[in-house]
Design an enzyme around this catalytic site. Sequence first.
Site, short mmCIF file in Angstrom:
data_model
loop_
_atom_site.label_atom_id
_atom_site.label_comp_id
_atom_site.label_asym_id
_atom_site.label_seq_id
_atom_site.Cartn_x
_atom_site.Cartn_y
_atom_site.Cartn_z
N HIS A 1 -7.01 6.97 -3.04
CA HIS A 1 -7.90 6.01 -2.37
C HIS A 1 -7.27 5.26 -1.19
O HIS A 1 -8.00 4.69 -0.38
CB HIS A 1 -8.47 5.01 -3.39
CG HIS A 1 -7.54 3.88 -3.69
ND1 HIS A 1 -6.46 4.01 -4.53
CD2 HIS A 1 -7.50 2.61 -3.22
CE1 HIS A 1 -5.81 2.87 -4.57
NE2 HIS A 1 -6.41 2.00 -3.78
N HIS B 1 0.83 -1.21 0.00
CA HIS B 1 0.00 0.00 0.00
C HIS B 1 0.87 1.26 0.00
O HIS B 1 0.95 1.98 0.99
CB HIS B 1 -0.96 -0.01 1.19
CG HIS B 1 -2.10 -0.96 1.01
ND1 HIS B 1 -2.18 -2.17 1.68
CD2 HIS B 1 -3.20 -0.90 0.20
CE1 HIS B 1 -3.29 -2.80 1.29
NE2 HIS B 1 -3.92 -2.06 0.41
N ASN B 2 1.49 1.50 -1.12
CA ASN B 2 2.35 2.68 -1.27
C ASN B 2 1.92 3.46 -2.54
O ASN B 2 0.91 3.11 -3.16
CB ASN B 2 3.82 2.24 -1.34
CG ASN B 2 4.04 1.16 -2.39
OD1 ASN B 2 3.51 1.25 -3.50
ND2 ASN B 2 4.79 0.12 -2.04
N ALA B 3 2.69 4.47 -2.88
CA ALA B 3 2.29 5.35 -3.99
C ALA B 3 2.29 4.63 -5.34
O ALA B 3 1.56 5.03 -6.26
CB ALA B 3 3.21 6.56 -4.05
N VAL B 4 3.08 3.56 -5.46
CA VAL B 4 3.10 2.84 -6.75
C VAL B 4 1.77 2.10 -6.96
O VAL B 4 1.23 2.07 -8.07
CB VAL B 4 4.30 1.86 -6.83
CG1 VAL B 4 4.41 1.27 -8.23
CG2 VAL B 4 5.59 2.57 -6.47
N HIS B 5 1.23 1.56 -5.85
CA HIS B 5 -0.12 0.94 -5.95
C HIS B 5 -1.14 2.00 -6.38
O HIS B 5 -1.97 1.75 -7.26
CB HIS B 5 -0.50 0.31 -4.61
CG HIS B 5 -1.97 -0.01 -4.49
ND1 HIS B 5 -2.61 -0.94 -5.30
CD2 HIS B 5 -2.94 0.50 -3.66
CE1 HIS B 5 -3.90 -0.98 -4.97
NE2 HIS B 5 -4.13 -0.13 -3.98
ZN LIG Z 1 -5.92 0.15 -2.88
#
Ligand SMILES: [Zn+2]
Length: 460
Positions: A226, A186-190
């Site tokens: 999100h 759950h980081n900025a790449v996701h």
């Molecule tokens: Zn997500």
Amino acid sequence: CGARNFWCMLKQNKLSTYLKRGAISYDSSDQTALYIRMLGDVRVRSQVGFEPERRSSHPYLFIDFRTLHSKYESHSVPERRLHRLLSCQRYLHSSRLLRGVPQQIPLHILDEDYTGQARCMLEKVGNWNFDIFLFDRLTNGNSLITLTFHLLNHYGLVELFQLDLVKLWRFLVMVQEDYHSGNPYHNAVHAADVTQAMHCYLQEPMLAKSLTSYDILLGLLAAATHDLDHPGVNQPFLIKTDHYLATLYRNTSVLENHHWKSAVGLLRETGLFSHLPPEDSLNVERDLGSLILATDISRQNEYLTRFRTHLDQNNLCLINASHRHFILQMALKCADICNPCRPWELSKQWSEKVTEEFFQQGDIEKKHKLEVSPLCDRETNTVGDIQIGFMAYVAEPLFAEWTRFSDTRLSQTMLGHMGLNKASWSSLQQEQTSIPAAPSHLMITFCLFLLLLPPLLINH
Ligand SMILES: [Zn+2]
């Protein structure tokens, strides 16, 4: 005259139903007071911006958030600040290229090379096999900023909504920085990956012919924000450790509420929509919330049932704003869990990352003598097990309905990849063990994961 141009543009577009009033309000002097009053539940930043120390104030019983995924945390504070400066510099550099302004001497030959390759990739941003990991490397870890900025421009939203470029850039930098780079998944790449998937869905004929510019703006912003400030642990973990967010949101969609409120905090702090009438910017915030809250996986069945009913009765009418909003919710849900539908090389990397995040939570639970959450024990689960179960009980039902709604080449491609990926995990599983996990075991685990809501868990 700026206001007149704005309203002329609105009349020419489908936005006329969205903004009805003929005046634009600019920043009022009590903006800060309003912000603090309205956002009592969201952290307030200092003038200098990002403050890593603030996370230490989370009143966990005994777990320090900062150390959760510390072995992955690669940026010290000075490095992060430098990173931000570099990314702005890179932006100024690349924006000249995007506008077609002739180049002077490149700042750095390597920068120029990478910027050029990233720019090439953006030309194919609507391809389903877009490699977000490569794009992230080529943009020096700025995939979320670069991609979202590009898409907002691509759809003409910056011009149409008269977004201030400095505010927009500041907003996107803050969004990217508020993702925890230490989280395996759950980081900025996701977030960038979900935004790219959202863009692919927005191109689908059913959506492209009916969505308004406002819908598109909302869809992209919701995708980018999100999972904002995701701590890398799930809701049951926050509840059982008495995290203040769980109390604040009464154990209901705790993370999603926090992502939404964090996004609202950044919108207000940067004043991205402060030129709109207050009523309209409040509507943006509300609609953004309704999209982000739809990504709560424990509410999957509720959305799926509604989707199925609409499709059975063939009564989706996309002239209707509420139906369009519902489709945006479904599109965001699909984008959020589309990892199994990507080509194997990409899908496999996501599977490993998400499993590692689960397992790290399990490690923390064991360390603190808490009950280990379903799917979080590295001793009893494997990447393949979890993926096969996730596809069977979560992803396949959702994408089957999505394909009924939008039976296109992209939908067939996604289902095709999912089938192949499932087969690949199965054969890998069989290589590793002669006793494959029984379907009933997997089903029970996923029912636990999806249906045993946190209030039930803490009451028993
Ligand atoms: Zn997500």
